[in-house]
Scaffold this motif. Structure first.
Motif, mmCIF file in Angstrom:
data_model
loop_
_atom_site.group_PDB
_atom_site.id
_atom_site.type_symbol
_atom_site.label_atom_id
_atom_site.label_comp_id
_atom_site.label_asym_id
_atom_site.label_seq_id
_atom_site.Cartn_x
_atom_site.Cartn_y
_atom_site.Cartn_z
ATOM 1 N N GLU A 62 0.836 -1.212 0.000
ATOM 2 C CA GLU A 62 0.000 0.000 0.000
ATOM 3 C C GLU A 62 0.869 1.261 0.000
ATOM 4 N N LEU A 63 1.898 1.262 0.846
ATOM 5 C CA LEU A 63 2.771 2.446 0.886
ATOM 6 C C LEU A 63 3.441 2.658 -0.472
ATOM 7 N N ALA A 64 3.862 1.543 -1.094
ATOM 8 C CA ALA A 64 4.538 1.652 -2.393
ATOM 9 C C ALA A 64 3.569 2.138 -3.474
ATOM 10 N N MET A 65 2.310 1.683 -3.397
ATOM 11 C CA MET A 65 1.316 2.145 -4.392
ATOM 12 C C MET A 65 1.206 3.658 -4.348
ATOM 13 N N GLY A 66 1.114 4.195 -3.130
ATOM 14 C CA GLY A 66 1.016 5.648 -2.982
ATOM 15 C C GLY A 66 2.284 6.334 -3.450
ATOM 16 N N LYS A 67 3.415 5.766 -3.047
ATOM 17 C CA LYS A 67 4.696 6.416 -3.357
ATOM 18 C C LYS A 67 4.935 6.471 -4.874
ATOM 19 N N ILE A 68 4.594 5.396 -5.569
ATOM 20 C CA ILE A 68 4.861 5.355 -7.013
ATOM 21 C C ILE A 68 3.850 6.205 -7.788
ATOM 22 N N TYR A 69 2.554 6.035 -7.459
ATOM 23 C CA TYR A 69 1.530 6.680 -8.296
ATOM 24 C C TYR A 69 1.061 8.033 -7.779
ATOM 25 N N LYS A 70 1.554 8.423 -6.609
ATOM 26 C CA LYS A 70 1.318 9.779 -6.094
ATOM 27 C C LYS A 70 -0.123 10.242 -6.213
ATOM 28 N N GLY A 71 -0.999 9.582 -5.488
ATOM 29 C CA GLY A 71 -2.384 10.045 -5.558
ATOM 30 C C GLY A 71 -3.196 9.487 -4.409
ATOM 31 N N ASP A 72 -4.442 9.908 -4.335
ATOM 32 C CA ASP A 72 -5.360 9.322 -3.361
ATOM 33 C C ASP A 72 -5.690 7.906 -3.824
ATOM 34 N N VAL A 73 -6.408 7.159 -3.000
ATOM 35 C CA VAL A 73 -6.620 5.742 -3.301
ATOM 36 C C VAL A 73 -7.346 5.522 -4.650
ATOM 37 N N VAL A 74 -8.325 6.400 -4.967
ATOM 38 C CA VAL A 74 -9.058 6.215 -6.230
ATOM 39 C C VAL A 74 -8.139 6.521 -7.424
ATOM 40 N N SER A 75 -7.404 7.637 -7.338
ATOM 41 C CA SER A 75 -6.507 7.988 -8.456
ATOM 42 C C SER A 75 -5.441 6.918 -8.668
ATOM 43 N N VAL A 76 -4.931 6.347 -7.573
ATOM 44 C CA VAL A 76 -3.869 5.344 -7.704
ATOM 45 C C VAL A 76 -4.390 4.123 -8.468
#
Ligand code: PFF
Length: 434
Positions: A62-76
């Motif tokens: 989860e942390l990596a998803m945010g770090k790579i795609y730089k967005g809120d959960v829906v945008s990611v």
């Protein structure tokens, strides 16, 4: 309106914020009674194993998803594949639903701080808890008050609100926990309390215990609804996720253990069953405080500690939704916070009245409060975790690589991610549904 995405100003701020999210009512209120219910030390052993080798994986993802795609959960999810956007929406819905019962408990905490600080302390907490909850307005007002105090921080923004709150509250929380644990160790029931926590009784191993340990691990690490994706999205590129998740789980576990060190000696000194359940903290414990020296100081310390734990977790729940409304749906952060305030205030009314006026309003044989609790912890969070594992294990392998690194141990974790985790999580889900 293209604003630059905020970032945590330091690594410590990131750790304090994520620890703030994970350390919450789950550690202080839920962990001791679940551990009490499932036999103490043996539950602890299983729980530690699950956290260190299994749940650490979705947390890192989860942390990596945010770090790579730089967005809120829906945008990611949308960026990974537009067809996956619905998974992000599910996360936002889950976080809103958790708020609706979690904040009710937050309201009780405010009330207990108030009575121990200023008001007359009741003589019988069992009766008091009932009276407080059977009032048609008080539980609603308390819940809304807690919501108001929490929403201020996402409203103020990532650096000025969320980061500041965690930077101040989490160190204070740690200090208070150490003071209370030191005090509890001086009580006569301390050896028995510690023995209960540390001496495993292998005859108590059971299937339901494994599942309870899983549920608790997901809940405490805030996995499966996007809070960690959101917090991960404020990370600087150079931060090492693998190292951070171990720091995070070590802190979270130490806090849960220290909560046990505070609670079990008090419980054993006073001859109460450690299996007293969810009411342990709001009925049994305050009742015991009355018989101890320095009642008010002790009780205020304990409930302020609980308040800090609850509010820092609440902030991350709200931020998951606020970030979605403001990033993905381009609302201003302030408007998003207002909107969320009204939605949660409304939805939490039946949950706040679940112990009184609306106790008979039941869904699948549960009060609205219990329904929300089990819907989110037993179904929605496991579903959210299965989705993270499947998406990262089989589809977006770049995320798994960022989260788990490379090498023999990473290959082992990758194997757990692709094959073992989805199976175990589906079993957890299945039992949650039955
Ligand atoms: N981890 C929190 C606790 O242990 O109380 C609960 C929680 C917070 C769950 C934030 C989910 C979340 F997104």
């Amino acid at each position: 309106m293209e604003n630059k995405r905020p970032e945590w100003t330091s690594y410590i701020s990131f750790i304090l914020a994520t620890v703030g999210s994970s350390v919450g009512l789950g550690n202080i209120w839920r962990f001791p009674y679940i551990m009490g219910e499932y036999g103490g030390a043996i539950f602890l052993l299983v729980y530690l194993f699950i956290i260190a080798f299994i749940c650490v994986i979705p947390l890192a993802l989860e942390l990596a998803m945010g770090k790579i795609y730089k967005g809120d959960v829906v945008s990611v999810y949308d960026k990974i594949n537009p067809k996956f956007k619905v998974f992000g929406l599910l996360g936002v819905i889950t976080s809103i639903l958790i708020c609706c019962f979690y904040f009710v408990v937050g309201g009780w905490i405010i009330n207990y701080i108030w009575i121990f600080l200023i008001n007359d302390v009741p003589a019988d907490f069992s009766a008091y808890f009932l009276t407080m909850n059977s009032d048609p307005q008080i539980p609603i007002i308390l819940t809304i008050l807690f919501l108001l105090l929490t929403v201020i921080f996402p409203f103020l923004g990532v650096n000025k609100g969320i980061e500041k709150a965690n930077n101040i509250m989490m160190p204070l929380f740690g200090l208070m926990l150490l003071i209370l644990a030191g005090y509890a160790l001086t009580l006569s029931g301390a050896p028995e309390g510690l023995k209960f926590m540390l001496k495993p009784d292998f005859s108590k191993i059971s299937g339901p215990m494994f599942l309870a340990a899983f549920g608790q691990a997901l809940f405490t690490l805030s996995i499966g609804m996007g809070a960690m994706i959101t917090y991960g999205s404020y990370l600087k590129q150079e931060v090492n996720i693998k190292k951070s998740v171990y720091t995070l789980i070590v802190f979270d576990t130490i806090v849960a253990l220290l909560a046990g060190v505070v609670i079990f000696p008090i419980v054993f000194t006073n001859g109460i069953e450690p299996t007293a359940g969810a009411t342990l903290v709001f009925i049994s414990l305050p009742q015991i405080f009355l018989s101890l020296p320095f009642t008010r100081i002790l009780a205020v310390l304990f409930f302020v500690l609980l308040f800090f734990a609850a509010i820092t977790s609440g902030i991350s729940l709200l931020e998951t939704a606020v970030a979605c409304f403001s990033d993905h749906y381009k609302m201003s952060r302030k408007k998003a916070s207002f909107l969320l305030f009204f939605v949660i205030a409304l939805l939490s009314i039946p949950a706040s009245l679940s112990f009184g006026l609306m106790a008979d309003f039941q869904i699948f044989g549960k009060t609205f409060f219990d329904f929300l609790d089990s819907l989110t912890s037993n179904i929605l969070m496991p579903v959210g975790t299965i989705i993270v594992c499947l998406v990262c294990g089989w589809y977006a392998k770049n995320i798994a690589k960022e989260a788990l690194g490379e090498g023999v141990f990473s290959n082992f974790l990758m194997f757990i991610l692709k094959f073992i985790l989805p199976v175990i999580m589906t079993a957890v889900l299945f039992v949650g549904l039955t």
